[in-house]
Design an enzyme around this catalytic site. Structure first.
Site, PDB file in Angstrom:
ATOM      1  N   HIS A   2     -23.127  15.226   2.367  1.00 54.83           N
ATOM      2  CA  HIS A   2     -22.950  15.570   0.958  1.00 54.83           C
ATOM      3  C   HIS A   2     -21.763  16.525   0.836  1.00 54.83           C
ATOM      4  CE1 HIS A   2     -23.975  16.592  -3.178  1.00 54.83           C
ATOM      5  NE2 HIS A   2     -23.740  17.847  -2.844  1.00 54.83           N
ATOM      6  N   ASP A  39      -4.453 -16.988   8.387  1.00 49.18           N
ATOM      7  CA  ASP A  39      -4.491 -17.667   7.093  1.00 49.18           C
ATOM      8  C   ASP A  39      -4.364 -19.182   7.199  1.00 49.18           C
ATOM      9  OD1 ASP A  39      -4.310 -15.011   6.494  1.00 49.18           O
ATOM     10  OD2 ASP A  39      -2.655 -15.178   5.079  1.00 49.18           O
ATOM     11  N   LEU A  53      -3.125  -8.553 -10.041  1.00 45.11           N
ATOM     12  CA  LEU A  53      -3.709  -7.312 -10.540  1.00 45.11           C
ATOM     13  C   LEU A  53      -3.168  -6.098  -9.784  1.00 45.11           C
ATOM     14  CD1 LEU A  53      -7.388  -8.525 -11.020  1.00 45.11           C
ATOM     15  CD2 LEU A  53      -5.738  -7.994 -12.823  1.00 45.11           C
ATOM     16  N   SER A 108      -5.481 -12.728 -10.618  1.00 42.18           N
ATOM     17  CA  SER A 108      -6.348 -12.473  -9.476  1.00 42.18           C
ATOM     18  C   SER A 108      -5.783 -11.304  -8.679  1.00 42.18           C
ATOM     19  CB  SER A 108      -6.482 -13.734  -8.628  1.00 42.18           C
ATOM     20  OG  SER A 108      -7.551 -13.614  -7.708  1.00 42.18           O
ATOM     21  N   TYR A 109      -6.085 -11.238  -7.397  1.00 39.17           N
ATOM     22  CA  TYR A 109      -5.893 -10.016  -6.629  1.00 39.17           C
ATOM     23  C   TYR A 109      -4.444  -9.546  -6.564  1.00 39.17           C
ATOM     24  CZ  TYR A 109     -10.581 -11.480  -5.441  1.00 39.17           C
ATOM     25  OH  TYR A 109     -11.887 -11.880  -5.542  1.00 39.17           O
ATOM     26  N   GLY A 148      -0.844 -14.990 -13.349  1.00 37.38           N
ATOM     27  CA  GLY A 148      -1.920 -14.931 -12.364  1.00 37.38           C
ATOM     28  C   GLY A 148      -2.747 -13.673 -12.528  1.00 37.38           C
ATOM     29  N   LYS A 196       0.828  -1.212   0.000  1.00 35.89           N
ATOM     30  CA  LYS A 196       0.000   0.000   0.000  1.00 35.89           C
ATOM     31  C   LYS A 196       0.855   1.252   0.000  1.00 35.89           C
ATOM     32  CE  LYS A 196      -3.146  -2.898  -0.161  1.00 35.89           C
ATOM     33  NZ  LYS A 196      -2.203  -4.008  -0.389  1.00 35.89           N
ATOM     34  N   GLY A 256      -1.480 -17.895  -6.081  1.00 36.65           N
ATOM     35  CA  GLY A 256      -2.082 -18.474  -4.889  1.00 36.65           C
ATOM     36  C   GLY A 256      -1.101 -18.668  -3.755  1.00 36.65           C
TER      37      GLY A 256
END
Length: 469
Positions: free
Chosen positions: A449, A308, A186, A182-183, A180, A51, A267
């Site tokens: 708002h 995990d 990507l 996936s997450y 791969g 991040k 994975g």
């Protein structure tokens, strides 16, 4: 010499530090055993570094779009070394702060080394850490997972990376080939594309992020296409081989791709092989994960599996939530505790940190369609981000909001928020779902708002029954 503790925690992932400190706060002694770096994957090779690097990539991307906002800039380049130094400094700071917190906690001892069971000593569990012998009444396993690299012909002849190796690079890849779609693939693909690498993603599935709904996958595909990433779906690798400039990947259909670096994002595998679980009778599944009951207890009384390694969700937040479940159920005389749900009751939520991010909880539209086909009364409503005023003002109109509700109980069943602030908005829905309240209360709320979340009551007003197919 043997040292006895009330508790041994093997592995220092996200469940472990807070569990150790909380148990010590109850007057219990804790040995926290870690064979590598304190903090597990999140701090060292997951959330914290990725991040941090994502922010650099986003700043570069926004700078390149500056003219869209009336700001003029010159050519935008990234100092990769400086970006990686910033990332590593953030990791080092997080690990240093975690270590200091644990070391100043009375009753917690940090034991450095790889822990493994060595049967029992009477009614105590024995854990060896090198030449050190520990015993405890209770043991908590929090050893997580590692990257899985599939067998590929020729792989032994070429250098290749996993997520840990990628974050150790000192030079920006000229052309990063990622296996791969996936997450992780990507997220890292978009980051390195924005940092300046050419990126090719080789995806064995027919579409990207197959856990998500098909229309969400199409939006992701368009996003990556527009940013200049090459996506190859439904691809099968025949072999890899060294080339003059790095590595060549060859598909079974004959197409080939030459890159400077090769990353496998295919994975995860359970970190249970070093634990000698058989010596105490702890069972694993065929993939090495440790099954548990809803209270995170293994098949052996006195041993828990958290994070995990228990296969209940490969996320930092599920690991942390696991420790809360254990604490809430381990001291029934302590009075009211905030965590009352067990691991079977919670609804899994997560985010994919592409830019924009994807936030998800509970049912997808595909799940909801199956439920409707089985006769369940399901209500759904969507809104495109391109119809959200705040998203338009920010120039961030990619994505959608999708809400799914039980027509009988009026409770939320799931949501997808793909777009600007999607990771934050999904937390609003996750918190609301935990109450079990009717969606109608959200309709009556007074939103701020301009925000994206202010549209949630409006979207709920457009709920329609999902017809069976």
């Amino acid at each position: 010499m043997t040292t006895h503790y009330d508790n041994i925690i093997i592995g220092s992932g996200q469940a472990a530090p807070s569990l150790a400190v909380s148990l010590a706060g109850r007057g219990e002694t804790v040995a926290l055993v870690e064979g590598h770096e304190l903090g597990g994957s999140c701090v060292n090779a997951g959330c914290t570094p990725t991040k941090t690097l994502r922010k650099t990539a986003r700043v570069a991307h926004i700078a390149r779009r500056a003219a869209d906002f009336g700001v003029q800039t010159g050519d935008v380049t990234v100092d990769f070394g400086a970006a990686m130094d910033r990332m590593r400094d953030r990791v080092a700071t997080a690990r240093r702060e975690l270590t200091a917190w644990l070391k100043r906690t009375k009753g917690v001892d940090i034991i450095t080394g790889w822990g493994a069971f060595d049967g029992r000593d009477g009614d105590k569990f024995v854990v060896n850490v090198g030449d050190t012998r520990l015993t405890a009444d209770k043991v908590f396993i929090n050893t997580g997972t590692s990257a899985f690299t599939p067998p590929v012909r020729g792989l032994e002849t070429v250098p290749h990376l996993d997520n840990v190796g990628l974050l150790a690079l000192t030079e920006l890849p000229r052309h990063l080939i990622i296996v791969g779609g996936s997450y992780i693939g990507l997220e890292m693909g978009q980051i390195f594309r924005r940092l300046g690498s050419e990126v090719t993603i080789i995806n064995s599935a027919p579409r990207l992020a197959t856990r998500e709904d098909a229309d969400v996958s199409r939006i992701i595909q368009t996003l990556f296409d527009d940013e200049g990433t090459t996506i190859v779906n439904d691809a099968t690798i025949a072999k890899v081989e060294p080339s003059r400039n790095g590595v060549t990947l060859i598909l079974t259909d004959g197409h080939s791709f030459e890159g400077s670096h090769l990353l496998f994002a295919t994975g995860r595998t359970a970190n249970s092989d070093r634990l000698n679980l058989g010596s105490v009778g702890v069972e694993t599944d065929e993939r090495g994960f440790i099954p548990t009951n809803p209270l995170l207890e293994t098949n052996v009384a006195g041993i828990w599996a958290l994070g995990d390694i228990n296969g209940r969700g490969a996320f930092t937040h599920t690991s942390y939530h696991d420790h809360e479940i254990v604490l809430a159920n381990s001291n029934k005389d302590a009075g009211p505790l905030h965590q009352w749900k067990d691991a079977d009751q919670r609804t899994i939520t997560y985010a994919m940190y592409t830019d924009p991010p994807l936030g998800r909880i509970g049912m997808s539209l595909a799940d909801a369609q199956k439920a409707a086909n089985d006769g369940r009364n399901i209500l759904t409503a969507d809104m495109a981000m391109s119809d959200v005023s705040r998203a338009k003002e920010e120039g961030e109109v990619i994505g959608l909001i999708r809400l799914i509700v039980d027509g009988e109980t009026e409770q939320f069943l799931g949501a997808t928020v793909f777009g600007f602030a999607g990771d934050e908005i999904i937390a609003v829905l996750s918190n609301y779902m935990a109450t079990g309240a009717s969606y109608r209360y959200m309709q009556q709320a007074l939103p701020v708002h301009p925000t994206v979340a202010e549209l949630l009551p409006t979207i709920l007003g457009n709920l329609k029954p999902l017809a069976a197919r």
